[in-house]
Design a protein around this motif. Sequence first.
Motif, short mmCIF file in Angstrom:
data_model
loop_
_atom_site.label_atom_id
_atom_site.label_comp_id
_atom_site.label_asym_id
_atom_site.label_seq_id
_atom_site.Cartn_x
_atom_site.Cartn_y
_atom_site.Cartn_z
N ALA B 3 0.83 -1.19 0.00
CA ALA B 3 0.00 0.00 0.00
C ALA B 3 0.87 1.24 0.00
O ALA B 3 2.04 1.19 -0.35
CB ALA B 3 -0.92 -0.04 1.19
N LEU B 4 0.30 2.31 0.42
CA LEU B 4 0.92 3.59 0.14
C LEU B 4 1.54 4.24 1.36
O LEU B 4 1.52 5.43 1.52
CB LEU B 4 -0.12 4.52 -0.47
CG LEU B 4 -0.64 3.95 -1.78
CD1 LEU B 4 -1.82 4.77 -2.26
CD2 LEU B 4 0.44 3.94 -2.82
N GLY B 5 2.09 3.45 2.19
CA GLY B 5 2.70 4.02 3.38
C GLY B 5 3.98 4.75 3.07
O GLY B 5 4.49 4.74 1.95
N THR B 6 4.50 5.34 4.09
CA THR B 6 5.72 6.11 3.89
C THR B 6 6.95 5.31 4.29
O THR B 6 8.05 5.79 4.21
CB THR B 6 5.66 7.38 4.74
OG1 THR B 6 5.38 7.00 6.08
CG2 THR B 6 4.60 8.32 4.24
N ARG B 7 6.70 4.10 4.76
CA ARG B 7 7.84 3.28 5.15
C ARG B 7 7.90 2.02 4.29
O ARG B 7 7.05 1.77 3.45
CB ARG B 7 7.70 2.89 6.62
CG ARG B 7 7.58 4.10 7.50
CD ARG B 7 7.78 3.70 8.95
NE ARG B 7 7.26 4.77 9.77
CZ ARG B 7 6.25 4.62 10.62
NH1 ARG B 7 5.68 3.46 10.76
NH2 ARG B 7 5.84 5.63 11.32
N SER B 8 8.88 1.18 4.58
CA SER B 8 9.01 -0.04 3.80
C SER B 8 7.82 -0.95 4.07
O SER B 8 7.19 -0.90 5.12
CB SER B 8 10.30 -0.75 4.18
OG SER B 8 10.28 -1.04 5.55
N ASP B 79 0.83 3.06 11.66
CA ASP B 79 2.13 2.45 11.42
C ASP B 79 2.64 2.67 10.01
O ASP B 79 3.64 2.07 9.60
CB ASP B 79 2.08 0.95 11.74
CG ASP B 79 0.95 0.25 11.01
OD1 ASP B 79 0.22 0.93 10.26
OD2 ASP B 79 0.80 -0.96 11.18
N GLY B 80 1.96 3.53 9.27
CA GLY B 80 2.45 3.92 7.96
C GLY B 80 2.53 2.81 6.94
O GLY B 80 3.33 2.88 6.00
#
Lengths: 361, 586
Positions: B3-8, B79-80
């Motif tokens: 998805a589009l989180g900011t983390r791995s 949790d991004g």
Amino acid sequence: MQKARHPRVPVLASALLPVVLLGCPGGSTQAPGGGEAEASLATALAHGDSAFRDEDYDEAQVAYEHALQIEPDHARAVAALGTCYLKNRQVKKASDLLTDHLRRHPENTAARLVLARALLRQAEYGLAAEALRAALRSDPDNLMAHYNLGFIAYRERDFDTALSHLKRAIVLRPDHVEAHYTLGLVYLARERYGDSVAELEEAVRLDPKHVGAHFNLANAAARAGRMPLAEEHQRIYADLSGRTKADAERSAQVKAQSVKAVEFLMAEKYDQALVEYRKLLAENPDYAPLHNDIGRVQLKLGQKQEALESLRRAIAIDPRLSEPHYLLSNLYRDLGDQAGADRELATFAALETIPEGKSGY
Amino acid sequence: MRALGTRSAARPLALSAAALLAVWAWGLGLAAGPTATSGPRFAEVSAVSGIDFVHRHGGQGRKLYIETTAAGLCWFDHDGDGWQDLYMVQGGPLPGTVRPPGDSASRLFRNRGNGSFEDVTSKAGVADVDGYGSACTAADYDNDGDEDLYVTNFGPSVLYRNNGNGTFSDVTAAAGVRNGLYAASAAWADYDLDGRPDLYVANYVDFTMNDQKYCGDIKVNRRSYCHPDAYGGLPDALYHNEGNGRFKEVAKAAGIWDPNGKSLGVVWIDYDADGDDDLYVANDATPNMLYRNDGNGRFTDVTLLSGTCCSEDGKPQSGMGVDAADADGDGWQDLFVTNLSNEPNELYRNLGGKGPFAIMSYAWGLGEVSLLATGWGTAFFDYDNDADLDLVVTNGHPMDDIEQVSDIITYAQKPFLFANDGSGGYRDVGAQSGPFFQSPDVGRGLAVADYDNDGDLDFALNPNNRPARLLRNDGGRDAGHWISLKLEGVRCNRDALGALVTVTAGGRRQVREARSASSYMSQNDMRLHFGLGAATQVDSIEIRWPSKDRQVERVGRQAADQFLVVRQGSGVVRRAPAAVQPPGTR
């Protein structure tokens, strides 16, 4: 949650009051049977009318119910009882009574109008309009039927019908404030701002304290680009709705300063809360809610005599403030004064009566 | 899916190759468009998804005022990982009493990305165990790339700073945002465009635990919950983010000053589209307030001029929940306020950002239908992806004994789903949208999200003293194309709160504002979801970022039916198609 009544219901309510009460005879000629029944009916009706005038709708309801036991289809008693049910928030009961009666007596226009009011309270605008149209069939120039049909049509965005009925209502009674007001709303919705301003100006000429008319006149004038007129009526609206600058500032000042006291109360630090309230009182010695707040805190601290004085002072300044009556009632009971307790409790209950159409009820 | 989180990526890809191919083809307009059948329906999936939260007001018969007002909920990606997590605010036990065994505090449910959730409250440390909760609002107030959480309470509220590893720290004292009063809704926004989100806290009334007034019918000794008239209002708080982890309360200095207001709902809205956020506050039994942002850190009260204070007759109503959006597609954001029974919910139509609004409640079909209901949480959302904004409202009376007082108003009430007919009219379509809309409840908080990342909007509720409910949209994705945007500020605040986004597709322009909380004590998914109807691509996306230079960024043509991350100054930096539903959840 809010205090104001549904905007239209009181209009219909107040207009129907004469319908209900007019022609209250000393005795009814409709009562069947012998003189004893007639006398009982007359007594019940008179009692109901008297209680109704005193706004004791519980008592009036009992009296009219008694009248209908004597004469089940007494036209005026049916309409009056229906109105009492509405006052006592038994809206469905009112609808059932009136619908049942009208099935047998479709000619009872007064009952028809009360039914329309009950249907409006249930947000049944279509059925209410039907009842009002039926009333017009037997009484084509019925002012309230025309006005309310105009109002319902406005709500349902049928502006041509609204205009027709509202204009007819104004012909029937040129000084009908609500008809001018609602006509102003119709024009506003149609973006005919000039016409809207004219009708709303007429409404405020007839009733200079009409809050809604000033509110909408300001709106219509602003949308017509007439800003000075808009600002003038915004000012009047602010005054009428209890938001004059001076009042608001004072109330705001007291409230802002009392926030600290509220924080102490939340922390159950009553001594410190009392100190804060006393500081405020020094600057606002005639502000009734403050005396009440102080009385309440004094009660928490067990300072009964001081609380007694504070609460009495609150009532002396503003007899319509309900809470000190309740607190005093408890205090009198504690002090062994049962009569005083009962008296204050009765006053409290009267002040807390829920008016018909109050938001939430 | 990733998805589009900011983390791995923390979770394995779940999108099959076939589905990817289908989405790719669809995105290029090669596939046939969605075929609408009977319209979307909402399925109740609380149990299957693991949302087993039960709100408790803690009441024991004393009818304390706080028991009946709460509570809210927040969708946010704690949790991004690109999946919306759910925070449910708890009320009881009453202050000073012990929590009964089995009752939970507030809870954070982590979205596993497969239609189910797991309770991570303990690990996250956000239970707010000492609070009697009202509302929540989430935003990245320190611009460090993760969402922080503010929880309002009756009494001291709490700010949880996200540590970026699934845990949070209570930083309330250091930040100076304790508040301490009877708080209701709260919302983040960068009102002064300094790049740091500020916080508005709506305070309700001056009720205290030891100040219980008698309300009800004393003649028959029936004690009821009080009308708000029984209590005085309170000033709200505006906490300016000083940028060093601290906030400064500036409401009065900023011109936001209504100490008698009984505030419940709040929404930041750039109603005049001048690039800075204005503020609208829904008050209960006192006039609602609209404050225009003057662009210099101060606000002007324009309530009277706007006519958004009141009913059509100029009377204050019982404002509960509020949302703002362009309901009629004219490019200007309108306001919708839910009210108590005997009052219509009000739709204030924005006539161009200046002067008065027009009250359209009855004209647009939202008035008469709401007269017997008490509305709370509400949201504009395009549930059927037909490119106009529909409305959902949760209802329920504040008095649990109302049926002893009125014979036409009930305590539990059915919710509303109003479909927008595209021409300024709404129609209640609840009856054909699933059994949920026929089941009366005691609604309070409501928040919308595409929690399953499938391309249509779902919603959750936190009813008063009852179990939470999660409603999954089945069929919304098939009813129309869509696109979802997550904005990443660089020079503005990280969440781009206050950004105004215009999407043009199929000859139609739609405007949305990025914001934190709205509704009633609640917060929606911050991603901006646009239904596109039959359009298989978006012709343009224009973003006015919330920065002092009012930077406008244009993003070119994009295929429909995908999630995009747009970073300020960099355009689209990530994209993903809709998730394929995991087996067994549909």
